[in-house]
Design a protein around this motif. Structure first.
Motif, PDB file in Angstrom:
ATOM      1  N   LEU A 255       1.201  -9.877   9.122  1.00 50.52           N
ATOM      2  CA  LEU A 255       0.224 -10.006   8.046  1.00 50.52           C
ATOM      3  C   LEU A 255       0.551  -8.976   6.973  1.00 50.52           C
ATOM      4  CD1 LEU A 255      -3.034 -10.288  10.196  1.00 50.52           C
ATOM      5  CD2 LEU A 255      -1.903 -12.158   8.963  1.00 50.52           C
ATOM      6  N   ASP A 256      -0.048  -9.129   5.794  1.00 51.35           N
ATOM      7  CA  ASP A 256       0.197  -8.160   4.739  1.00 51.35           C
ATOM      8  C   ASP A 256      -0.458  -6.834   5.098  1.00 51.35           C
ATOM      9  OD1 ASP A 256      -0.244  -6.802   1.975  1.00 51.35           O
ATOM     10  OD2 ASP A 256       1.139  -8.448   1.573  1.00 51.35           O
ATOM     11  N   MET A 257       0.230  -5.741   4.792  1.00 53.14           N
ATOM     12  CA  MET A 257      -0.299  -4.417   5.139  1.00 53.14           C
ATOM     13  C   MET A 257      -1.610  -4.116   4.407  1.00 53.14           C
ATOM     14  SD  MET A 257       1.523  -1.395   3.049  1.00 53.14           S
ATOM     15  CE  MET A 257       1.394  -1.286   1.262  1.00 53.14           C
ATOM     16  N   LEU A 258      -1.851  -4.784   3.253  1.00 55.21           N
ATOM     17  CA  LEU A 258      -3.080  -4.545   2.508  1.00 55.21           C
ATOM     18  C   LEU A 258      -4.315  -4.885   3.341  1.00 55.21           C
ATOM     19  CD1 LEU A 258      -2.155  -5.932  -1.022  1.00 55.21           C
ATOM     20  CD2 LEU A 258      -1.841  -3.643  -0.102  1.00 55.21           C
ATOM     21  N   LEU A 259      -4.197  -5.905   4.173  1.00 52.88           N
ATOM     22  CA  LEU A 259      -5.311  -6.287   5.035  1.00 52.88           C
ATOM     23  C   LEU A 259      -5.625  -5.165   6.013  1.00 52.88           C
ATOM     24  CD1 LEU A 259      -7.325  -8.422   5.996  1.00 52.88           C
ATOM     25  CD2 LEU A 259      -5.526  -9.367   7.452  1.00 52.88           C
ATOM     26  N   GLY A 260      -4.580  -4.564   6.584  1.00 55.68           N
ATOM     27  CA  GLY A 260      -4.785  -3.462   7.508  1.00 55.68           C
ATOM     28  C   GLY A 260      -5.365  -2.236   6.830  1.00 55.68           C
ATOM     29  N   ALA A 261      -4.868  -1.915   5.623  1.00 61.94           N
ATOM     30  CA  ALA A 261      -5.354  -0.737   4.908  1.00 61.94           C
ATOM     31  C   ALA A 261      -6.808  -0.906   4.487  1.00 61.94           C
ATOM     32  CB  ALA A 261      -4.472  -0.478   3.681  1.00 61.94           C
ATOM     33  N   PHE A 262      -7.141  -2.086   3.990  1.00 58.52           N
ATOM     34  CA  PHE A 262      -8.510  -2.366   3.556  1.00 58.52           C
ATOM     35  C   PHE A 262      -9.469  -2.267   4.749  1.00 58.52           C
ATOM     36  CE2 PHE A 262     -12.010  -5.138   2.195  1.00 58.52           C
ATOM     37  CZ  PHE A 262     -12.233  -4.671   0.905  1.00 58.52           C
TER      38      PHE A 262
END
Length: 409
Positions: A240-247
């Motif tokens: 998955l995109d890392m942005l999902l994890g960071a958010f």
């Protein structure tokens, strides 16, 4: 050191210099016009980058710091979300507005591209809201704790989270069944993390947080960084995109620190903002300017004309639904300001167009036009929104009006 790992020493000086110059320039212009600091960071990045002065190059170290900056930007956006304030009306209206934007954007993208599927993918860029970009603007203007700020936060949260999920589903290259399984696994990981964050904390943990708050131990900060890296790693591991994890890490960290004494939490937040807005986030915006393909944009006049077209599409596709589906009691100026904030987009525009260009589905010039429109939206829309809010808010009765609106929403 190998050529692949070569570091540009000039970039290591010029990028922090641009980050320092940005708030100075914003402060000097404040008496005439309030320009967000991020605008100067991007413009200065373009200026020192390869397409203008060519003083600095994006090497491996700079690119890695920029990725950390983007992750920190999304983390801080998730950290600022207070679901107790957003749940109910604001979040439901924001979700409905984003679904309208998604349907319209996918349709517009499919119509304007020779390949309808690739055009639909590119249309995702029009559904984004740069919550991480407008967050410091809302904080600096004092709007964040107001009911209007809650509306903007709800709009921005959905405008970040929705496209990230859509990117994971549509642009991952996985089959729908595999993507559904991956998202389900990530949802389980997130639920477990949230459940752990909401558990009562032992007294010794609170004492350790206080004792190391101003020492080299920094237990609370290290724990938050661990949550960030763990959630980002989980997202990357699941393709998955890392942005999902960071958010998501920002949301989990906020819950993790809920029961910390207010004075202690304020210190922790100040330290996190220092790491983010003082170091990593400016690097991301300056490097985004350096990576901006100005040459491709200027080489084709037709692409340059696409910039205002995409800017208007951001307003029509993203801003208009957010404004129209705003609470009934919201004034005309505030409604327009909400639409302008909702149409402010950049980080995910860069992410989506980069994926499409790398996959060969989007010309570099069109991607540059989309990013250029995103940059202009960051420059123009928050400024217009702040002016509308300023003219809409009576100096003496502002607090009463805000309370009435909050109750009616």
């Amino acid at each position: 050191m190998s050529a692949d790992c070569r570091i540009d020493p000039l970039a290591l000086i010029l990028i922090p210099a641009a980050a320092v110059a940005a708030p100075l320039l914003a402060d000097r212009l404040l008496r005439w016009v309030a320009v967000p600091t991020v605008v100067f960071e991007i413009v200065l990045g373009v200026l020192i980058g390869p397409d203008v002065l060519d003083w600095a190059q994006v090497d491996g170290l700079v690119d890695a710091l920029s990725e950390f900056g983007l992750a920190m930007l999304m983390f801080l956006a998730g950290y600022e979300i207070d679901f107790a304030k957003l749940r109910g009306g604001p979040l439901k209206r924001a979700g409905a507005a984003w679904l309208v934007s998604l349907v319209v954007a996918l349709g517009v993208g499919a119509m304007v591209n020779r390949d309808p599927l690739n055009g639909a993918f590119a249309g995702l860029a029009l559904t984004t809201t740069a919550l991480g970009t407008i967050l410091p603007i809302l904080r600096d203007s004092g709007e964040l704790p107001t009911p209007f700020g809650s509306l903007v936060m709800a709009t921005g949260a959905v405008g970040e989270f929705g496209p990230i999920i859509a990117v994971a589903i549509l642009l991952s290259g996985n089959s729908p069944a595999r993507t559904a399984v991956i998202l389900a696994v990530f949802a389980v990981i997130t639920t477990a993390a949230v459940g752990f964050a909401r558990r009562p904390r032992p007294d010794w943990v609170t004492r350790l947080i206080r004792r190391t708050l101003r020492t080299s131990g920094q237990f609370a900060i290290r724990t938050v960084i661990l949550v960030l890296t763990a959630m980002v790693s989980a997202a990357v591991w699941l393709d998955l995109d890392m942005l999902l994890g960071a958010f998501t890490a920002g949301i989990v960290s906020h819950l993790l620190l809920t029961d910390v004494p207010e004075a202690t939490e304020e210190v922790i937040e100040a330290k996190l903002e220092g790491i983010g807005f003082g170091f990593l986030v400016p690097v991301f915006f300056v490097v985004s300017g350096m990576k901006f393909d100005l040459e491709a944009l200027l080489r084709e006049p037709g692409s340059l004309l696409l910039v205002p077209v995409f800017l208007l599409l951001l307003l029509a596709v993203r801003g208009l639904p957010a404004a129209l589906l705003a609470p009934i009691g919201l004034g005309r100026h505030d409604r327009a300001a909400l639409g302008l904030y909702g149409a402010t987009a950049l980080p995910l525009v860069v992410v989506i167009t980069t994926i499409e260009v790398d996959a060969g589905h989007l010309p570099s010039s069109t991607a540059a036009a989309l990013v250029g429109a995103g940059m202009l939206s960051v420059l123009a829309f928050p400024l217009l929104a702040q002016r509308l809010r300023g003219s809409a808010r009576p100096p003496a009765a502002g607090g009463d009006r805000q309370r009435v609106n909050a109750e009616s929403w």
